[in-house]
Write an enzyme that holds these catalytic residues in place. Structure first.
Site, PDB file in Angstrom:
ATOM      1  N   LYS A 149       0.914  -0.986  -0.057  1.00  0.00           N
ATOM      2  CA  LYS A 149       0.017  -0.016   0.068  1.00  0.00           C
ATOM      3  C   LYS A 149       1.048   1.261   0.078  1.00  0.00           C
ATOM      4  O   LYS A 149       2.001   1.132   0.578  1.00  0.00           O
ATOM      5  CB  LYS A 149      -0.893  -0.009   1.326  1.00  0.00           C
ATOM      6  N   HIS A 264      -6.963 -13.564  -6.188  1.00  0.00           N
ATOM      7  CA  HIS A 264      -7.761 -12.613  -5.466  1.00  0.00           C
ATOM      8  C   HIS A 264      -9.123 -12.494  -5.682  1.00  0.00           C
ATOM      9  O   HIS A 264      -9.337 -12.958  -7.089  1.00  0.00           O
ATOM     10  CB  HIS A 264      -7.118 -11.121  -5.787  1.00  0.00           C
TER      11      HIS A 264
END
Ligand code: CAP
Length: 410
Positions: A149, A264
Site C-alpha cells: 500500500k 484474489h
C-alpha cells in the site's frame, strides 16, 4: 490447450449433482421438471424431437427435492457428457439461464458434487499448501504476507523498497494489490525486477526465502503473456483477479505456467453476498481449487469484510478438505493487524496465509515495524512470547485494539 478439457466420452453416464435453494410460488414438481428441461433436453414447451432416448442419454433429473420455508431445495443430476471438463460449459449448464427465470424470485446455487472421473479431467493446484511452504522453506508456522500500500501509483523503485522493508520485518510473501497489474507508471517487468531485488536482498541478509505474487490480470489473451513477462523478470508467484478475469482464465493460467497462482477474489461478493441468491462462496472456492488456484482468499476473522467469522471458516473448508486434488492455501485478508492475528489463527488454523496491507504499512513505526508486529503476534499465538512485549507490537496494539483468540465477533 488445457489438458483433459474434453476427456470425458460423450456417452459418459457420470453425473454432476447440483443443489439449489429457489424462492418460488411453483410446486416442487413444477420447479424440478422446469429446471431439468430448461437446463438439458427441453424448454418451456414440449418439443417433438425430445424423445425418451434423448432424455435418457442427456436429460437432467431430480435426485431430491423438499421445501424449506419459502424455498424449494432441489438436487439435480446433470450428465457430465453434456459439458465435458469445460468450466464455462459446466457453469452454463448448472447455473446459466436459471437466474433469469421469471418464476424464480431468488436462486442460490449451494453446491456441486463432482464424480471422480470428472475431477480427474482437471489438474488442480500444482503447488497448493505443501508446495508453497516448500518454496518458502517454512513448514512449522502459519505464513505471513502483505499487500503493498498505497494500492496504486507507486513507481517500480518505490514499490521495490516497500517490498524490501516488508520482508526485512519478517513477511514471507508480498503481493500486488488487485488494482495494480500492468499500468504505464509501473510495467510488470520493471515492478517484478524491483520487487525481487528487494526480496533477494533480504534473503542475502537473513537467509529467509520470500515470495512475490505479480498480478497478471488482463484481457484473456494477455494473461499468459503477462505471466511469462513476470516469470522472465524473476517472479516466483503469480496473481489473478479470478472473478473479473474468469475461472476459465484461471485454469488456463495455472496449467500454462509452472508457478504458484494466488487467487484474489475482488467482485466475488457480487455473487455471494445476498444469502439466498447467487452462488455459495464455498462452491466458488471449490471451483478455484478445481481450476488449479494455489492460494485463495476466504475473507478475514474480525476483519473489514461482510462475512461472519463462521462464514469465513466455511469459505476455507473446501480448499483443504480431502479430495483427489492438492489443497489450496486459504488466505485471510481484509482489515487485519497485529491485534487480530491470534483470532485468525484460532479459527483458521496453521495452514493459512495471513495478509495485512494497512495493518503493516499504516503502523506508526512504518512498514518494517508493522511487519515485525505481525510476525511477533504470530509468535504470541504460538505461545512463544507475551502480547505487547515488544515495542512494535505495543505500538500496533495502542493504535488498533487487540481481538482475543476465541472471542467470536459473529
Ligand atoms: C486488503 C486488501 C485486499 C482485501 C481482499 C484491500 O488490504 O488489499 O484486497 O483483503 O478482500 O485492498 O482491501 P488491508 P477480498 O489489509 O489494508 O485491509 O478477499 O474480499 O477480496
Amino acid at each position: 490447450m488445457v489438458p483433459g478439457r474434453f476427456s470425458l466420452p460423450e456417452e459418459n453416464r457420470d453425473r454432476v449433482v447440483a443443489t439449489y435453494a429457489i424462492e418460488t410460488a411453483l410446486s416442487l414438481e413444477e420447479v424440478s421438471d422446469g429446471l431439468c428441461a430448461e437446463q438439458s433436453t427441453g424448454t418451456w414447451e414440449s418439443v417433438e424431437r425430445e424423445t425418451e432416448d434423448l432424455v435418457s442419454r442427456c436429460g437432467a433429473r431430480a435426485v431430491g427435492s423438499w421445501r424449506r420455508g419459502d424455498h424449494v431445495v432441489l438436487r439435480i443430476a446433470f450428465p457430465t457428457g453434456n459439458f465435458g471438463c469445460s468450466i464455462p460449459m459446466l457453469l452454463s449448464t448448472v447455473a446459466g439461464n436459471l437466474y433469469e427465470m421469471g418464476s424464480f424470485r431468488r436462486t442460490r446455487l449451494l453446491d456441486l458434487e463432482f464424480p471422480d472421473a470428472f475431477v480427474e479431467g482437471f489438474e488442480g493446484p500444482s503447488f497448493g499448501i505443501d508446495g508453497c511452504r516448500e518454496l518458502l522453506g517454512v513448514t512449522d508456522r502459519p505464513l505471513l504476507g502483505t499487500i503493498i500500500k498505497p494500492n496504486v501509483g507507486l513507481s517500480p523503485e518505490e514499490f521495490g523498497e516497500a517490498c524490501y522493508e516488508s520482508a526485512r520485518g519478517g513477511v514471507d510473501f508480498v503481493k500486488d494489490d488487485e488494482l495494480v497489474a500492468d499500468p504505464g507508471y509501473s510495467p510488470i517487468s520493471d515492478r517484478v525486477t524491483e520487487a525481487m531485488d528487494g526480496l533477494d536482498r533480504v534473503e542475502e541478509e537473513t537467509g529467509e526465502r520470500k515470495m512475490f505474487a505479480a498480478n497478471v490480470t488482463d484481457e484473456v489473451d494477455g494473461i499468459v503473456d503477462n505471466a511469462e513477462e513476470a516469470r522472465d523478470a524473476g517472479a516466483n508467484c503469480l496473481m489473478l483477479n479470478f472473478v473479473t478475469a474468469g475461472l476459465s482464465a484461471l485454469r488456463v493460467l495455472t496449467s500454462e505456467m509452472d508457478l504458484p497462482v494466488h487467487c484474489h477474489r475482488d467482485m466475488f461478493a457480487a455473487f455471494t453476498r445476498v444469502p439466498d441468491h447467487g452462488v455459495s462462496p464455498a462452491l466458488l472456492n471449490k471451483l478455484v481449487r478445481l481450476c488449479g488456484g494455489d492460494q485463495a482468499h476466504v475473507g478475514s476473522i474480525d476483519g473489514k469484510l461482510y462475512e461472519s467469522n463462521d462464514e469465513v471458516v466455511a469459505n476455507a473448508a473446501p480448499l483443504r478438505e480431502r479430495w483427489l486434488l492438492k489443497s489450496t492455501l486459504p488466505v485471510s485478508s481484509g482489515g487485519l493487524h497485529a491485534g487480530k492475528v491470534a483470532a485468525n489463527l484460532d479459527r483458521l488454523g496453521e495452514d493459512v496465509l495471513i495478509l495485512a496491507g494497512g495493518g503493516i504499512h499504516g503502523h506508526p513505526g512504518g512498514t518494517t515495524a508493522g511487519a515485525r508486529s505481525m510476525r511477533q503476534a504470530m509468535e504470541v499465538a504460538a505461545g512463544d512470547r507475551e502480547l505487547g512485549e515488544s515495542p512494535e507490537m505495543k505500538a500496533a496494539l495502542e493504535k488498533w485494539s487487540p481481538v482475543k483468540a476465541g472471542e467470536d465477533g459473529n
